[in-house]
Design an enzyme around this catalytic site. Sequence first.
Site, short mmCIF file in Angstrom:
data_model
loop_
_atom_site.label_atom_id
_atom_site.label_comp_id
_atom_site.label_asym_id
_atom_site.label_seq_id
_atom_site.Cartn_x
_atom_site.Cartn_y
_atom_site.Cartn_z
N ASP A 251 0.80 -1.22 0.00
CA ASP A 251 0.00 0.00 0.00
C ASP A 251 0.84 1.27 0.00
O ASP A 251 0.31 2.35 0.32
CB ASP A 251 -0.92 0.02 1.23
CG ASP A 251 -2.24 -0.66 0.98
OD1 ASP A 251 -2.65 -0.76 -0.19
OD2 ASP A 251 -2.88 -1.09 1.96
N LYS A 254 -0.37 4.66 -1.13
CA LYS A 254 -1.30 5.52 -0.38
C LYS A 254 -0.68 6.85 0.02
O LYS A 254 -1.40 7.78 0.36
CB LYS A 254 -1.80 4.78 0.88
CG LYS A 254 -2.88 3.74 0.58
CD LYS A 254 -3.38 3.09 1.86
CE LYS A 254 -4.48 2.07 1.56
NZ LYS A 254 -4.85 1.32 2.78
N ASP A 348 -3.89 -9.44 2.74
CA ASP A 348 -4.32 -8.08 3.04
C ASP A 348 -5.78 -8.05 3.50
O ASP A 348 -6.11 -7.39 4.50
CB ASP A 348 -4.13 -7.20 1.79
CG ASP A 348 -4.45 -5.74 2.04
OD1 ASP A 348 -4.19 -5.25 3.16
OD2 ASP A 348 -4.97 -5.09 1.12
P1 C2E Z 1 -7.79 -1.60 3.46
O1 C2E Z 1 -8.53 -1.01 4.60
O2 C2E Z 1 -6.39 -2.10 3.72
O3 C2E Z 1 -8.64 -2.81 2.90
C1 C2E Z 1 -8.10 -3.74 1.99
C2 C2E Z 1 -9.18 -4.59 1.39
O4 C2E Z 1 -9.81 -5.39 2.40
C3 C2E Z 1 -10.32 -3.82 0.73
O5 C2E Z 1 -9.97 -3.39 -0.54
C4 C2E Z 1 -11.42 -4.89 0.74
O6 C2E Z 1 -11.18 -5.83 -0.31
C5 C2E Z 1 -11.19 -5.63 2.05
N1 C2E Z 1 -12.07 -5.04 3.07
C6 C2E Z 1 -11.74 -4.14 4.03
N2 C2E Z 1 -12.80 -3.86 4.81
C7 C2E Z 1 -13.84 -4.60 4.34
C8 C2E Z 1 -15.21 -4.74 4.72
O7 C2E Z 1 -15.70 -4.14 5.68
N3 C2E Z 1 -15.97 -5.63 4.00
C9 C2E Z 1 -15.44 -6.33 2.94
N4 C2E Z 1 -16.26 -7.17 2.27
N5 C2E Z 1 -14.17 -6.19 2.53
C10 C2E Z 1 -13.36 -5.34 3.23
P2 C2E Z 1 -10.78 -2.17 -1.24
O8 C2E Z 1 -12.23 -2.28 -0.97
O9 C2E Z 1 -10.35 -2.14 -2.67
O10 C2E Z 1 -10.25 -0.89 -0.50
C11 C2E Z 1 -8.94 -0.41 -0.67
C12 C2E Z 1 -8.62 0.61 0.36
O11 C2E Z 1 -9.54 1.71 0.23
C13 C2E Z 1 -8.82 0.14 1.81
O12 C2E Z 1 -7.66 -0.55 2.26
C14 C2E Z 1 -9.06 1.45 2.53
O13 C2E Z 1 -7.85 2.15 2.75
C15 C2E Z 1 -9.86 2.25 1.52
N6 C2E Z 1 -11.32 2.10 1.73
C16 C2E Z 1 -12.14 1.19 1.18
N7 C2E Z 1 -13.41 1.40 1.57
C17 C2E Z 1 -13.37 2.47 2.41
C18 C2E Z 1 -14.40 3.18 3.16
O14 C2E Z 1 -15.58 2.83 3.13
N8 C2E Z 1 -14.00 4.25 3.90
C19 C2E Z 1 -12.68 4.64 3.96
N9 C2E Z 1 -12.36 5.70 4.75
N10 C2E Z 1 -11.71 3.99 3.28
C20 C2E Z 1 -12.07 2.93 2.50
C1 SIN Z 2 1.95 1.27 3.57
O1 SIN Z 2 2.31 0.14 3.25
O2 SIN Z 2 2.02 2.21 2.78
C2 SIN Z 2 1.40 1.57 4.94
C3 SIN Z 2 0.49 0.54 5.47
C4 SIN Z 2 -0.84 0.50 4.78
O3 SIN Z 2 -1.40 1.55 4.47
O4 SIN Z 2 -1.34 -0.61 4.57
FE FE Z 3 -4.40 -1.57 -1.10
FE FE Z 4 -3.22 -3.03 3.43
#
Ligand code: C2E
Ligand code: SIN
Ligand code: FE
Ligand code: FE
Length: 404
Positions: A251, A254, A348
């Site tokens: 990540d 980010k 992840d």
């Molecule tokens: P992350 O928090 O590291 O989540 C990585 C992946 O874990 C997500 O990719 C998703 O595939 C899964 N995941 C995380 N939380 C949930 C959940 O509550 N339910 C399900 N079914 N899967 C979950 P994704 O969706 O492509 O999101 C990528 C990144 O985008 C996330 O990394 C997070 O940083 C952000 N993100 C996604 N949705 C939200 C949101 O609703 N609010 C905020 N503030 N950030 C979000």
């Molecule tokens: C990073 O790898 O950039 C920080 C950790 C994370 O956002 O998952």
């Molecule tokens: Fe990611």
């Molecule tokens: Fe992550």
Amino acid sequence: MELRLRKNNIIDILKINEKISQVRDLYSLLDLVLLEARTITGADAGSIYLVRKNKLSFEYVQNDSLMGKGMKGQKYLYQKQEIEIDNTSVAGFVALNKKQLNIRDAYKIKGDVPYSFNRSFDEAASYRTSSILTSPMVTIENQLVGVMQMINAKNGRGKVVSFSRDDAIVLSLLANQAASAIEKAKMTREIILRMIRIAELKDPEETGTHVNRVGAYAIEIYRQWARKQDIKEEKIKRMQDVLRMTAMLHDAGKVAISDAILKKQGSLDSLEFEHMKMHTVFGARLFKDSNTDWDKMAAEIALNHHEKWDGSGYPGHIEDVNAHNIKIGEGKQGEEIPISARIVALADVYDALTSSRSYKDSWPEAKVLDYIEQEKGKHFDPVVVESFMEIYEVIQAIREKYKN
Ligand code: C2E
Ligand code: SIN
Ligand code: FE
Ligand code: FE
Ligand code: SIN
Ligand code: SIN
């Protein structure tokens, strides 16, 4: 100590030094050093402690008797254990005095020495430690890096015997070579963790423990996956060397996402999520200019870790990650997605679901496992899911070791 080594031993040590210089990941290095030291001294088992915060921290173990029998033994790698640097334990004594100890039988240490042997690991693992050869690992600048311990020398017939004088000399040379290499690997790891922390400053919910877990899950899932494909141990080790740290950086892109999105408390709207998807492309850009295996894998994982096995992920086929107008297109599918990224995808998501985030609570373990089963063949590569389930005990040990 008198240096009277057989010529073969000297050649061995030179060869080992060459191999050591090619390894980058700290844990791969510990793995290599222990294996070579055990081979040359005929030890059944061995472990390494490193100095952390003025204590000896258990870092690595190999044990043919316990770990030869399949994957479950891998869990011993993730024990948490700390020893004081003082005269009360064998490893502590060796560290404090920077002096090697060659002990015939750990259970028969005489009363006239200050140290004693701690049997708790033996008791937990049903192992019997007899002979132990323990060397301090000291750099050329005379700095103590840690302690390396060889356990149970075996003779040609598999009987446990004492370590010889030659073993003692060879181990002290190896331990000191290892010390310098370990210092270098620790520095690399520090730099990478610092990079990750910079990304975290923007994303306060993410902690170092998240990336440590994802890196460790990824290499253990890969190990099991690779065994199922009959991939050779040597190739597995080469891949692990690169995979741990590059998985930790999945990540890193980010850093280029605005705080308003990254730190948002609730769900993202669709425009915000479209922007968030770009963290994959931004990550790939960070590693694109170099052509080493390491940078290639870091870019591959950053770009592809949100692709899904059934083609419904992102960002899809991107011709040039540096282009100005990136269009997030149709997802890659199945084996179009590199194995490294298929593995990190599962690692992840497993970690995201079992942790709390600014936008969600953590899920109960059983719900997470149900979800993963349900997404097998949809989000996740089925064989990767099987590999994960087969080593679930190891996954639990990692979670325990890197708790928030
Ligand atoms: P992350 O928090 O590291 O989540 C990585 C992946 O874990 C997500 O990719 C998703 O595939 C899964 N995941 C995380 N939380 C949930 C959940 O509550 N339910 C399900 N079914 N899967 C979950 P994704 O969706 O492509 O999101 C990528 C990144 O985008 C996330 O990394 C997070 O940083 C952000 N993100 C996604 N949705 C939200 C949101 O609703 N609010 C905020 N503030 N950030 C979000
Ligand atoms: C990073 O790898 O950039 C920080 C950790 C994370 O956002 O998952
Ligand atoms: Fe990611
Ligand atoms: Fe992550
Ligand atoms: C560890 O993280 O303690 C070692 C993992 C490995 O390289 O198998
Ligand atoms: C493997 O077969 O070891 C995986 C190779 C790769 O993903 O680059």
